[in-house]
Design an enzyme around this catalytic site. Sequence first.
Site, mmCIF file in Angstrom:
data_model
loop_
_atom_site.group_PDB
_atom_site.id
_atom_site.type_symbol
_atom_site.label_atom_id
_atom_site.label_comp_id
_atom_site.label_asym_id
_atom_site.label_seq_id
_atom_site.Cartn_x
_atom_site.Cartn_y
_atom_site.Cartn_z
ATOM 1 N N GLY C 45 0.792 -1.224 0.000
ATOM 2 C CA GLY C 45 0.000 0.000 0.000
ATOM 3 C C GLY C 45 0.821 1.270 0.000
ATOM 4 O O GLY C 45 0.285 2.358 -0.168
ATOM 5 N N CYS C 254 -27.861 -9.479 -16.056
ATOM 6 C CA CYS C 254 -27.266 -9.037 -17.316
ATOM 7 C C CYS C 254 -28.197 -9.395 -18.473
ATOM 8 O O CYS C 254 -28.678 -10.533 -18.573
ATOM 9 C CB CYS C 254 -25.907 -9.710 -17.507
ATOM 10 S SG CYS C 254 -25.231 -9.504 -19.179
ATOM 11 N N CYS C 257 -26.226 -12.277 -20.716
ATOM 12 C CA CYS C 257 -25.878 -13.605 -20.229
ATOM 13 C C CYS C 257 -26.707 -14.039 -19.028
ATOM 14 O O CYS C 257 -26.653 -15.196 -18.616
ATOM 15 C CB CYS C 257 -24.397 -13.687 -19.894
ATOM 16 S SG CYS C 257 -23.962 -12.812 -18.379
ATOM 17 N N CYS C 279 -23.138 -7.109 -18.511
ATOM 18 C CA CYS C 279 -21.876 -7.283 -17.798
ATOM 19 C C CYS C 279 -20.835 -6.328 -18.349
ATOM 20 O O CYS C 279 -20.698 -6.172 -19.566
ATOM 21 C CB CYS C 279 -21.342 -8.707 -17.988
ATOM 22 S SG CYS C 279 -22.262 -9.955 -17.105
ATOM 23 N N CYS C 285 -18.934 -12.349 -19.437
ATOM 24 C CA CYS C 285 -20.274 -12.359 -20.027
ATOM 25 C C CYS C 285 -20.365 -13.428 -21.117
ATOM 26 O O CYS C 285 -21.309 -14.222 -21.168
ATOM 27 C CB CYS C 285 -20.580 -10.977 -20.604
ATOM 28 S SG CYS C 285 -22.312 -10.750 -21.053
#
Lengths: 243, 286, 295
Positions: C45, C254, C257, C279, C285
């Site tokens: 980080g 979605c 899909c 998606c 997807c």
Amino acid sequence: MNIAHISSATPDKHVLSVRGLSKSFTLHTQGGTTIEAFSGLNVDVQKGECLALHGPSGSGKSTFLRSLYANYKPCAGSIVVSHEGLQVDMATACPRTVLAVRQYTMGYVSQFLRVIPRVSCLDIVAERLTAHGENEQSAFEAAGEMLARLHIPERLWKLAPATFSGGEQQRINIARGFIRRYPIMLLDEPTASLDAVNRKTVVALIEEAKAVGAAIVGIFHDEAVRDAVADRVFEFRPLGQGA
Amino acid sequence: MMVAQAAKLISSATSTPISMEIMLADALDAEPALMSVRGVTHYYGDRCGCRSIDLDLWPGEVLAIVGESGSGKSTLLNLLAGRFPPSAGTIHYRDAEGVRHNINCLSEAVRRRLLRTEWGFVHQNPRDGLRMRVSAGGNIGERLMACGNRHYGKLRGSALDWLSRVEIAADRIDDRPSAYSGGMQQRLQIARNLVSSPRLVFMDEPTGGLDVSVQAKLLDLLRQLVRQLNLSVLLVTHDLVVARLLAHRMIVMRRGEIVETGLSDQVLDDPQHAYTQLLVSSILQG
Amino acid sequence: MPAPTSKAAGQATGQSVVSYNFAYMDEQTKRMIRRSLLKAVAIPGYQVPFGGREMPMPYGWGTGGMQVSAAVMGKEDVFKVIDQGSDDTTNAVSIRAFFARVAGIRTTTATVEATLIQTRHRIPEQALREGQIMVYQVPIPEPLRWMEPSEAETRAMHALEEYGVMHVKLYEDIARHGEIATSFDYPVLVNKRYVMSPSPLPKFDNPKMNQCPALQLFGAGREKRIYAIPPYTTVTSLDFEDYPFAVQRWDVPCALCGATDSYLDEIITDDTGARMFVCSDTDHCARHAVARDMQ
């Protein structure tokens, strides 16, 4: 100069002992002129006693009173005060000690009201109590009683005193000074701009304070008031006249 | 008791009054000084910012540092707040746990922790002390969040409480300071500083940029808060009236040096030093 | 530059790029970047400055990500690039083609096949696995910048873990919107120490960073900063006790899909404002649609 000997036999008799007190002002902005206010004063005041300072204007009465309160810094001498079982010399005490004396032992009613603008007179008076930890409710009640006693109409209580008449301001000053019982009270012409009725109230307040053992040092121009409250009179002469 | 008896023994052999307050002070000073400054001197290159400053600040005490601009009072304030180190001298601070810190030897981490917990700094210009793009509530809550408060509802509650204490309407909580008047901004800055219950607050001309009418209200507010919270305050001001109304004691500075110090009313009503007399005589009588 | 498909990439490299070192950058530069990467991995980080180089594209197009990719890329790597979850935007296609050409490596659109994934805006829906490396293109690496303009000050704040202002930002969100409205670049605390900007990722992807088996590297080209999350590192999203962190949810699956667990983009389909939700991860997807059709 006659310097203090505080009798150890009666240590509590005098709550205020002044020895050899002198005060002069050096005006640096005016070529270093020195004005002498008084010198070598010795005064004792006991519990429950009222000492009136008397003398022509300019003889140093107010300066003396302010010196007792450590508002002015004496040039020589001592001002020994009984404070919470201790003896404090106001002439040399450090600022924190002076503040403690002013908070618990020594009250002062000046001729003029000096406060933060826009603070109501009820707050000004009650503050003396809340500053000592009293709760607001009872402080405001006590403040209201005191203001009523000095004939300040209730409609003015919530107003800031800046616009009040001189007499009204003076009474608020007195209310503030007397709402708390100080063992020593210094009064600088407390009745100067008051009418007869309020003068009477002030005389009563002073008598009550004396009755509970307060030592009072005051300047009273009003002869009747002085005669009513004073146990002794301390004469001031303008310096240079008898010297 | 020993102290009391000792204090009563006044020698008549000497013509100067024995300073009994030394013994009394011992009794009073069971509480040690919050901040002790000894011999603090600061130079900007060859130019003297302040020289040989000694002072003590006690808990609950308001100490005003007065003087004209350029007298070194702001330099002194910044030195005392540890914003930069002095060229010489020491500044000690006693923290809430009673640990004595030398301000100049503090690690940055400890200094910053003090600044956001035990200390506050009120700037003359509220823009220097506020986040102008953050709402009033966020400004007040920042110190609490910095101290680990992670509850929005409680932060909100504290912010509302403090807004009311500094007399800002609750419905202004989500407004940015830029939408506030100068007086409100200054009150918000004070709330932002006091929310974490600091022990010592540095104030640099807190009423300086305000209208006279707004000043009075702020003075009253400051005085109340100082008493309620038992705050110690180091107050820099050129305004002797402000110093009289707020401060217990004052220090008069000129050309980087202390010329006079004492009780506020004594210094103003019976100034001893020529410079103080000049300052006092320059006050406009209202 | 020709834009070969992933299948064509292998052929494209043979005759090209004699004049370029492997993966475009010289070895010294790559070593310099790797040193920064090692430090970044060692201090999860923490933003490590690095000597960012000019890349043959403007800042803002992923120059930071490309330098990191080039520094870690090996001949055996299989490279995937996604932009807003999509493998077929101009940016994604170009970067893929670029490395196919200058490094001669294999490229792919399949998350499962990839060993090195450079991304802008998304983490694939397909769970990442050990051995994979995610490279994030970062525009503004400093999460404190919003509150604090001074670089010296933000560095001190990181050093001293002075992160109160990050919550001021979230406080402002709730005060203004009634909830934490920040939905992209939602700040996280890495390894319980450094507050980090997860690049313009939707907060939907924040939980994927936590305890992720893959190595995650972040490169900011313009700001010349690199930071990293080593595999299996704790990554928590900042929040309030009474306003806990939550990801976006959609009421509809979605449209292509039927997936209900993925991040959906809203697509306006005509001038009358008709819209559909699909998606954002095109690879996910497509696979989901195939799996559905086979059932």
